[in-house]
Design a protein around this motif. Sequence first.
Motif, PDB file in Angstrom:
ATOM      1  N   ARG A  88      51.654  28.788  37.915  1.00 13.61           N
ATOM      2  CA  ARG A  88      52.843  28.704  39.197  1.00 13.61           C
ATOM      3  C   ARG A  88      51.745  27.904  40.187  1.00 13.61           C
ATOM      4  NH1 ARG A  88      54.403  35.019  39.984  1.00 13.61           N
ATOM      5  NH2 ARG A  88      56.414  34.906  38.605  1.00 13.61           N
ATOM      6  N   ILE A  89      50.564  28.064  40.417  1.00 10.95           N
ATOM      7  CA  ILE A  89      49.783  27.599  41.492  1.00 10.95           C
ATOM      8  C   ILE A  89      49.441  26.397  40.961  1.00 10.95           C
ATOM      9  CG2 ILE A  89      47.519  27.672  42.726  1.00 10.95           C
ATOM     10  CD1 ILE A  89      47.643  30.804  42.459  1.00 10.95           C
ATOM     11  N   GLU A  90      49.331  25.954  39.695  1.00 14.18           N
ATOM     12  CA  GLU A  90      48.874  24.589  39.551  1.00 14.18           C
ATOM     13  C   GLU A  90      50.288  23.667  39.710  1.00 14.18           C
ATOM     14  OE1 GLU A  90      45.454  24.623  36.182  1.00 14.18           O
ATOM     15  OE2 GLU A  90      47.639  24.908  35.375  1.00 14.18           O
ATOM     16  N   THR A  91      51.560  24.025  39.466  1.00 14.69           N
ATOM     17  CA  THR A  91      52.649  23.526  39.479  1.00 14.69           C
ATOM     18  C   THR A  91      52.833  23.118  41.037  1.00 14.69           C
ATOM     19  OG1 THR A  91      53.808  24.429  37.821  1.00 14.69           O
ATOM     20  CG2 THR A  91      54.934  23.631  39.512  1.00 14.69           C
ATOM     21  N   ALA A  92      52.492  24.356  42.038  1.00 11.70           N
ATOM     22  CA  ALA A  92      52.567  23.912  43.402  1.00 11.70           C
ATOM     23  C   ALA A  92      51.496  23.166  43.862  1.00 11.70           C
ATOM     24  CB  ALA A  92      52.408  25.546  44.067  1.00 11.70           C
ATOM     25  N   LEU A  93      50.408  22.884  43.214  1.00  9.81           N
ATOM     26  CA  LEU A  93      49.287  22.061  43.710  1.00  9.81           C
ATOM     27  C   LEU A  93      49.809  20.766  43.040  1.00  9.81           C
ATOM     28  CD1 LEU A  93      46.269  23.852  42.641  1.00  9.81           C
ATOM     29  CD2 LEU A  93      46.944  23.293  45.019  1.00  9.81           C
ATOM     30  N   GLY A  94      50.796  20.362  42.413  1.00  8.19           N
ATOM     31  CA  GLY A  94      50.932  19.137  41.807  1.00  8.19           C
ATOM     32  C   GLY A  94      50.272  18.795  40.377  1.00  8.19           C
ATOM     33  N   ALA A  95      49.814  19.693  39.906  1.00  9.52           N
ATOM     34  CA  ALA A  95      49.035  19.155  38.723  1.00  9.52           C
ATOM     35  C   ALA A  95      49.998  18.547  37.946  1.00  9.52           C
ATOM     36  CB  ALA A  95      48.848  20.407  38.037  1.00  9.52           C
ATOM     37  N   PRO A  96      49.474  17.421  37.179  1.00  9.69           N
ATOM     38  CA  PRO A  96      50.173  16.585  36.039  1.00  9.69           C
ATOM     39  C   PRO A  96      50.518  17.356  34.787  1.00  9.69           C
ATOM     40  CG  PRO A  96      47.798  16.018  36.219  1.00  9.69           C
ATOM     41  CD  PRO A  96      48.332  16.756  37.421  1.00  9.69           C
TER      42      PRO A  96
END
Length: 261
Positions: free
Chosen positions: A252-260
């Motif tokens: 969830r957090i990686e998605t919010a951070l904009g992780a590729p």
Amino acid sequence: MAVTIFIPARYASSRYPGKPLAALRGPDGEKSLIRRSWEAAMRVSGVDRVAIATDDERIRAHARDFGAEVAMTSPDARNGTERCAEAAAAAAPDDIIVNLQGDAPLTPPWFVEALIAAMKSAPEIAMATPALRCDATALSGFQADRAAGRVGGTTVVMRPDRRALYFSKEVLPFTPPGWSGTPPEVWHHVGVYAYRPEALRAYLTWPEGALERREGLEQLRFLENGADILCVEVEARGAVFWELNNPEDVARIETALGAPR
């Protein structure tokens, strides 16, 4: 009046051991949870000092590697507030101490800035914390987590004057599943605190309370001892806010951070 942000971090965690050093992917590559939380704190304006408060040598060494100040505390601190109280022992009476928890790298700077402004405008306030009204997505996520037996976040119920009545890992007030239309009024408690130094000193003199122990929520010790907590309403402004409570939250957090992807 100096403003200090402490980021309490401990290595041991019953739900997620080693959590502060967990790697989170973003558009800028992989960085640890504690580093991303420190970077969030560094984006807050009007702050004189930012330091990571820990008793763990692994966290200390890692934090110093990326340039953070570290305040070493004892291993006896049972929660972040106790750790901040130790780190702030030399604070002046009119200082403001902010506890930005080390598992909340998505904390928008304006959440913390709102707390600081509230404390500066009302010297009688001993402690403040943000509250964010749940939109439909957040509320559905809270309910789904609870249905799956996970802690998805903390909610707060308040008096009309925005003084906290209670905090819980349950979704409060009771909200039946299957609601439609405008989501019922449920407030997400954002785990950031601003304190006066005397409030932190008092906290250390109080024993751990029964409700604090049952919920696992350190702020309940203030309520159990008759201290007011001002809830400062904040707005997401399109930002996604979520703490890293469980390993499942990493994605969830990686998605919010904009992780590729």
